[in-house]
Structure formats: structure tokens, C-alpha cells
Write an enzyme that holds these catalytic residues in place. Sequence first.
Site, PDB file in Angstrom:
ATOM      1  N   TYR A 191       1.891  -7.531  -4.167  1.00  0.00           N
ATOM      2  CA  TYR A 191       1.800  -8.794  -3.434  1.00  0.00           C
ATOM      3  C   TYR A 191       0.719  -9.703  -4.001  1.00  0.00           C
ATOM      4  O   TYR A 191       0.270 -10.642  -3.345  1.00  0.00           O
ATOM      5  CB  TYR A 191       1.528  -8.513  -1.957  1.00  0.00           C
ATOM      6  CG  TYR A 191       0.421  -7.503  -1.720  1.00  0.00           C
ATOM      7  CD1 TYR A 191      -0.920  -7.883  -1.732  1.00  0.00           C
ATOM      8  CD2 TYR A 191       0.711  -6.164  -1.523  1.00  0.00           C
ATOM      9  CE1 TYR A 191      -1.939  -6.963  -1.534  1.00  0.00           C
ATOM     10  CE2 TYR A 191      -0.293  -5.223  -1.326  1.00  0.00           C
ATOM     11  CZ  TYR A 191      -1.607  -5.628  -1.334  1.00  0.00           C
ATOM     12  OH  TYR A 191      -2.621  -4.715  -1.151  1.00  0.00           O
ATOM     13  N   ASP A 225       0.812  -1.212   0.000  1.00  0.00           N
ATOM     14  CA  ASP A 225       0.000   0.000   0.000  1.00  0.00           C
ATOM     15  C   ASP A 225       0.848   1.266   0.000  1.00  0.00           C
ATOM     16  O   ASP A 225       0.569   2.230   0.720  1.00  0.00           O
ATOM     17  CB  ASP A 225      -0.999  -0.014   1.168  1.00  0.00           C
ATOM     18  CG  ASP A 225      -1.968  -1.179   1.079  1.00  0.00           C
ATOM     19  OD1 ASP A 225      -2.083  -1.771  -0.011  1.00  0.00           O
ATOM     20  OD2 ASP A 225      -2.618  -1.501   2.087  1.00  0.00           O
TER      21      ASP A 225
END
Length: 285
Positions: free
Chosen positions: A81, A46
Site C-alpha cells: 500500500y 500486513d
Amino acid sequence: GIRFGVGLSPLELYREPWPQSRKALTRKLQALNRLEPDLMGLLFDDMRGDLPELAERQVSLAHVAAEASTAEHLILCPTYYSFDPVLEKVFGARPAGYWEHLGQNLDPSIDLFWTGQEVCSRTYPDDHLTQVSQYLQRRPFLWDNYPVNDSASLSPYLRLDAYPASHARLSGQVAGHAVNPMNQAYLSQIPLHSLPEAYRAGGDYRPEAAFMSATRACTPPELARHLIADRALLQERGLNALTDAERRGLEDRYQPFAETGQPHARELLDWLNGGYAFDPACLTD
């Protein structure tokens, strides 16, 4: 058998000049060492990732972390990811060869978190895990985003179901399995209870039986009976689709349990009354 860990999110530290970033990370980890963690997560998720040398810089920082931390186990979360395109949409284009560079250059003792084909994956097909293991040159450490419900789309639901049957085939294919619980800590116990059962039972694992068993193990018998009967309302219909009559019925059923201090019922009633409404400041949608 419980180990204690700390997750560190050094916001875009890889964009800072090398001497400063190395020193800052070392100082932070030396401070965290006083907590004596067994596990240390270095979390680059993030954050903006559209930097050509992203993998190279993250590998260098991970090796600094491994040297500075006294934790016995280090797990790195990459900026990308998952194969989910939403990550590039939100955090910028993934640099070419990002996963391959991580796999080739990261110390093999350091694990890599992975959420699957999507950010919130329900299954992890064999061919997907094989492909990811080839990219990362190690088995992925699953970051399982079930039963998490902190997003705008998921917060109206209580995700009580057991883990799917496919989870019983993960043994030997992953380095570890971390789970992200719901905002409701006590109700999260029900689905979480089924995961070790999936690993233990293997081919004999039955999700429906595991859900029944977990609900009865985690809550008093009468409360378990109601939760089993109301699962479709809570998990499939969801808060926004409940009629006034259904909402009143749920309140009437669970209020007596809450009044006796039963935490699962208190969480359910709080959810019914908007206590877990989505926060627009959250990054997820």
C-alpha cells in the site's frame, strides 16, 4: 454526517483454495451485515504477499465481498500500500505488475487505500499521487498515518501539530482521506481538528494558526495555554529525552487538570508514566 464502517482482515485468505475462501468470506460478510455497516474495509495489509497471482486472487475476493456485503462502499487495502521498501522487507517481494493488475481488474466502484511514498508519510506530492492514480486507475483513498504513535519509534511522542500546508492541496486528488489517530484518543482530537480546516481553507490554510485554533477548540483555555507552550517537549523532545526536572514540571502542570477529570490531561500524565509504552508484539518498529 457520520457513517459507520467495519474493517475485516481475512488473514492470508488468498492462499486458501478458491471454493473454501469464497465461502468463508461470504459467511463472514453475511454475519457482519447484521451490523448494517455503511462502509466495509477489506484489509489485506500486513500479510505475506510473495505470491505470483496475489493481485488476481485479491481482486476475486474483493468482488465476492462487493456481492456479499450490504455496505454501500467497499475499500480494499492492498498488501503493498506504499512505495516504502519496508513492506517487501517484512512481507516478501511484491509480485510484478501488482498495482497495475489491481487497477485494471478491480471494479472501479471499489476504492484502494494508499499511505503515500512511505508507510508513515507526512506529505503527498502531486507527482506521486498522479503516478499512483495511473497505477491504480483511480484516485487513491489516503490512509494517513499521522498522528499515529503506536510504533517503537513514535510511541515516546505526542504528535499534536496540525497537518502540514501541503494537505490543503489534496482536494480533487484523492478519493477520500482516512486518518490513523494516536493511542491517546482525546489528545488526537487536536491534530485531527486541523484536517477539515486544511480542506476548507485551501490556499489560505496556515498550520501554525490551525494548531492554536484546534488546541483552544478541543481543551479548556488554561489547559490549551499549557499544551501550546509545551508542544516542543511533547512532540519534538519526546518522553525518552525529558530531564527529570522537565518530567516533574509537566506532572505538576497537568495534575490539577487531571484531578478535575479533564481527559486530555489524564492521557498526558499516563503517557508520562509509561502507560502507552510500545508493545513488542506490534508489527511496526
